[in-house]
Scaffold this motif. Structure first.
Motif, mmCIF file in Angstrom:
data_model
loop_
_atom_site.group_PDB
_atom_site.id
_atom_site.type_symbol
_atom_site.label_atom_id
_atom_site.label_comp_id
_atom_site.label_asym_id
_atom_site.label_seq_id
_atom_site.Cartn_x
_atom_site.Cartn_y
_atom_site.Cartn_z
ATOM 1 N N TYR A 194 -64.139 -81.153 18.194
ATOM 2 C CA TYR A 194 -62.962 -81.597 18.953
ATOM 3 C C TYR A 194 -62.132 -82.575 18.128
ATOM 4 O O TYR A 194 -60.904 -82.456 18.044
ATOM 5 C CB TYR A 194 -63.404 -82.252 20.259
ATOM 6 C CG TYR A 194 -62.288 -82.909 21.033
ATOM 7 C CD1 TYR A 194 -61.442 -82.159 21.844
ATOM 8 C CD2 TYR A 194 -62.074 -84.282 20.956
ATOM 9 C CE1 TYR A 194 -60.417 -82.748 22.555
ATOM 10 C CE2 TYR A 194 -61.051 -84.892 21.662
ATOM 11 C CZ TYR A 194 -60.225 -84.120 22.461
ATOM 12 O OH TYR A 194 -59.212 -84.716 23.164
ATOM 13 N N ALA A 195 -62.790 -83.544 17.504
ATOM 14 C CA ALA A 195 -62.084 -84.558 16.723
ATOM 15 C C ALA A 195 -61.344 -83.929 15.547
ATOM 16 O O ALA A 195 -60.195 -84.296 15.253
ATOM 17 C CB ALA A 195 -63.070 -85.613 16.230
ATOM 18 N N ALA A 196 -61.977 -82.989 14.871
ATOM 19 C CA ALA A 196 -61.330 -82.322 13.737
ATOM 20 C C ALA A 196 -60.087 -81.559 14.190
ATOM 21 O O ALA A 196 -59.043 -81.580 13.518
ATOM 22 C CB ALA A 196 -62.312 -81.378 13.057
ATOM 23 N N GLN A 197 -60.184 -80.896 15.336
ATOM 24 C CA GLN A 197 -59.031 -80.168 15.864
ATOM 25 C C GLN A 197 -57.894 -81.119 16.218
ATOM 26 O O GLN A 197 -56.719 -80.837 15.931
ATOM 27 C CB GLN A 197 -59.449 -79.357 17.093
ATOM 28 C CG GLN A 197 -60.384 -78.208 16.782
ATOM 29 C CD GLN A 197 -60.935 -77.541 18.042
ATOM 30 O OE1 GLN A 197 -60.970 -78.151 19.120
ATOM 31 N NE2 GLN A 197 -61.356 -76.297 17.923
ATOM 32 N N MET A 198 -58.240 -82.251 16.846
ATOM 33 C CA MET A 198 -57.219 -83.211 17.242
ATOM 34 C C MET A 198 -56.508 -83.801 16.023
ATOM 35 O O MET A 198 -55.287 -83.965 16.022
ATOM 36 C CB MET A 198 -57.849 -84.337 18.067
ATOM 37 C CG MET A 198 -58.343 -83.923 19.438
ATOM 38 S SD MET A 198 -57.058 -83.170 20.486
ATOM 39 C CE MET A 198 -57.394 -81.404 20.221
ATOM 40 N N VAL A 199 -57.279 -84.117 14.986
ATOM 41 C CA VAL A 199 -56.680 -84.686 13.777
ATOM 42 C C VAL A 199 -55.752 -83.666 13.131
ATOM 43 O O VAL A 199 -54.622 -83.995 12.735
ATOM 44 C CB VAL A 199 -57.772 -85.138 12.792
ATOM 45 C CG1 VAL A 199 -57.147 -85.549 11.460
ATOM 46 C CG2 VAL A 199 -58.564 -86.307 13.374
ATOM 47 N N LYS A 200 -56.201 -82.434 13.021
ATOM 48 C CA LYS A 200 -55.378 -81.395 12.386
ATOM 49 C C LYS A 200 -54.059 -81.198 13.136
ATOM 50 O O LYS A 200 -52.996 -81.020 12.536
ATOM 51 C CB LYS A 200 -56.138 -80.073 12.335
ATOM 52 C CG LYS A 200 -55.357 -78.929 11.681
ATOM 53 C CD LYS A 200 -56.177 -77.657 11.633
ATOM 54 C CE LYS A 200 -56.296 -76.978 12.989
ATOM 55 N NZ LYS A 200 -55.019 -76.332 13.414
ATOM 56 N N GLU A 201 -54.118 -81.268 14.453
ATOM 57 C CA GLU A 201 -52.946 -80.978 15.265
ATOM 58 C C GLU A 201 -52.001 -82.171 15.434
ATOM 59 O O GLU A 201 -50.801 -81.990 15.634
ATOM 60 C CB GLU A 201 -53.385 -80.493 16.652
ATOM 61 C CG GLU A 201 -54.112 -79.157 16.620
ATOM 62 C CD GLU A 201 -54.654 -78.760 17.974
ATOM 63 O OE1 GLU A 201 -54.308 -79.436 18.981
ATOM 64 O OE2 GLU A 201 -55.423 -77.788 18.057
ATOM 65 N N HIS A 202 -52.520 -83.393 15.347
ATOM 66 C CA HIS A 202 -51.710 -84.551 15.710
ATOM 67 C C HIS A 202 -51.452 -85.551 14.585
ATOM 68 O O HIS A 202 -50.524 -86.358 14.699
ATOM 69 C CB HIS A 202 -52.379 -85.305 16.868
ATOM 70 C CG HIS A 202 -52.413 -84.533 18.148
ATOM 71 N ND1 HIS A 202 -51.401 -84.573 19.075
ATOM 72 C CD2 HIS A 202 -53.356 -83.684 18.647
ATOM 73 C CE1 HIS A 202 -51.706 -83.786 20.099
ATOM 74 N NE2 HIS A 202 -52.887 -83.253 19.860
ATOM 75 N N LEU A 203 -52.251 -85.554 13.526
ATOM 76 C CA LEU A 203 -52.139 -86.614 12.530
ATOM 77 C C LEU A 203 -50.764 -86.686 11.887
ATOM 78 O O LEU A 203 -50.231 -87.779 11.661
ATOM 79 C CB LEU A 203 -53.212 -86.456 11.447
ATOM 80 C CG LEU A 203 -53.176 -87.501 10.329
ATOM 81 C CD1 LEU A 203 -53.379 -88.909 10.893
ATOM 82 C CD2 LEU A 203 -54.239 -87.199 9.268
ATOM 83 N N MET A 204 -50.165 -85.538 11.586
ATOM 84 C CA MET A 204 -48.906 -85.540 10.846
ATOM 85 C C MET A 204 -47.778 -86.238 11.605
ATOM 86 O O MET A 204 -46.801 -86.660 11.004
ATOM 87 C CB MET A 204 -48.494 -84.104 10.498
ATOM 88 C CG MET A 204 -49.438 -83.412 9.520
ATOM 89 S SD MET A 204 -49.771 -84.371 8.016
ATOM 90 C CE MET A 204 -48.119 -84.611 7.371
ATOM 91 N N ARG A 205 -47.918 -86.395 12.920
ATOM 92 C CA ARG A 205 -46.895 -87.117 13.679
ATOM 93 C C ARG A 205 -46.963 -88.622 13.420
ATOM 94 O O ARG A 205 -46.022 -89.349 13.744
ATOM 95 C CB ARG A 205 -47.086 -86.887 15.183
ATOM 96 C CG ARG A 205 -47.054 -85.441 15.642
ATOM 97 C CD ARG A 205 -47.340 -85.395 17.127
ATOM 98 N NE ARG A 205 -47.516 -84.041 17.616
ATOM 99 C CZ ARG A 205 -47.910 -83.738 18.844
ATOM 100 N NH1 ARG A 205 -48.158 -84.712 19.704
ATOM 101 N NH2 ARG A 205 -48.052 -82.485 19.225
ATOM 102 N N SER A 206 -48.093 -89.082 12.876
ATOM 103 C CA SER A 206 -48.354 -90.520 12.788
ATOM 104 C C SER A 206 -48.331 -91.062 11.371
ATOM 105 O O SER A 206 -48.639 -92.232 11.162
ATOM 106 C CB SER A 206 -49.713 -90.836 13.433
ATOM 107 O OG SER A 206 -49.755 -90.399 14.771
ATOM 108 N N VAL A 207 -47.990 -90.238 10.377
ATOM 109 C CA VAL A 207 -47.984 -90.720 8.994
ATOM 110 C C VAL A 207 -46.601 -90.561 8.386
ATOM 111 O O VAL A 207 -45.931 -89.546 8.580
ATOM 112 C CB VAL A 207 -49.026 -89.990 8.116
ATOM 113 C CG1 VAL A 207 -50.433 -90.287 8.590
ATOM 114 C CG2 VAL A 207 -48.784 -88.491 8.101
ATOM 115 N N ASP A 208 -46.160 -91.598 7.673
ATOM 116 C CA ASP A 208 -44.915 -91.492 6.935
ATOM 117 C C ASP A 208 -45.223 -91.033 5.510
ATOM 118 O O ASP A 208 -46.381 -90.731 5.167
ATOM 119 C CB ASP A 208 -44.155 -92.815 6.947
ATOM 120 C CG ASP A 208 -44.975 -93.981 6.375
ATOM 121 O OD1 ASP A 208 -45.900 -93.736 5.571
ATOM 122 O OD2 ASP A 208 -44.684 -95.135 6.725
#
Length: 218
Positions: free
Chosen positions: A40-54
């Motif tokens: 679950y955590a891996a899926q969440m990171v893959k789907e959402h991380l790019m919104r939070s990094v400049d």
């Protein structure tokens, strides 16, 4: 290309996730159930991380072979199977980038050199200045200290604080110089505040004291 590092990080995350999927596909159903939180955590990171990094943060993550693993582990440590909020990823990104141990715990990408001075202690002053607007629940040599964002500003301005051994009636004054010049041993973000363990600056060869609450930097 203006956002080249973000593009490269996106591609790296897809590669990391594909490698995890390959591992999961070889597992039995009971094993997959045991790894449900990790999946679950891996899926969440893959789907959402790019919104939070400049772009600058993306460049930093590209120093590592598996940035997905870093954020997966951090997400499990702080959130588990909870509902996903973008601000949670933002705080997790801050936490792993602030963590001095990240480069020791996770392999760097080929050809990447360790950051010079990464083993230098981070002082309480530096940590508070890096996280404006946050609250700090601290265990210090002088006792427990709680700082609201307003009190943290006053501390940085030179105002002393109160530390107590568990009972507020036994609180004693801790000067700003004394507290701000201590180093951060452990720090973990939880909800809207940092839980921290600080101590006097020590030689790097000494082992840090343990913290009963189990707070960890990464």
């Amino acid at each position: 290309m203006e956002n080249k590092y973000q593009v490269l990080l996106y591609d790296r995350l897809q590669e990391n996730y594909a490698a995890f999927v390959s591992q999961w596909s070889a597992m039995s159903p009971p094993e997959l159930v045991e790894r449900a939180e990790e999946i679950y955590a891996a899926q969440m990171v893959k789907e959402h991380l790019m919104r939070s990094v400049d772009e600058q943060q993306a460049e930093w993550f590209l120093r590592f072979e598996n940035p997905l693993e870093i954020m997966k582990d951090k997400w499990i440590n702080e959130n588990g199977m909870e509902m996903v909020h973008d601000e949670d990823f933002t705080h997790a990104v801050w936490a792993v980038m602030d963590c001095q141990d990240t480069e020791s715990l996770y392999p760097l990408a080929p050809g990447v050199e360790p950051t010079p001075g990464r083993d230098d202690p981070v002082t309480v002053r530096e940590f508070i200045e890096r996280h404006p607007g946050a609250s700090f629940d601290m265990m210090t040599p002088g006792g427990f200290v709680y700082l609201t964002p307003e009190r943290a500003k006053l501390l940085l301005a030179g105002q002393s604080v109160k530390g107590h051994p568990g009972e507020i009636e036994y609180a004693m004054e801790i000067t700003a110089d004394e507290l701000l010049n201590q180093e951060v041993i452990r720090a973990n973000f939880n909800g809207d505040e940092w839980h921290m363990l600080s101590d006097e600056i020590r030689e790097m060869t000494q082992k840090p004291p343990t913290l009963d609450q189990g707070v960890t930097m990464c």
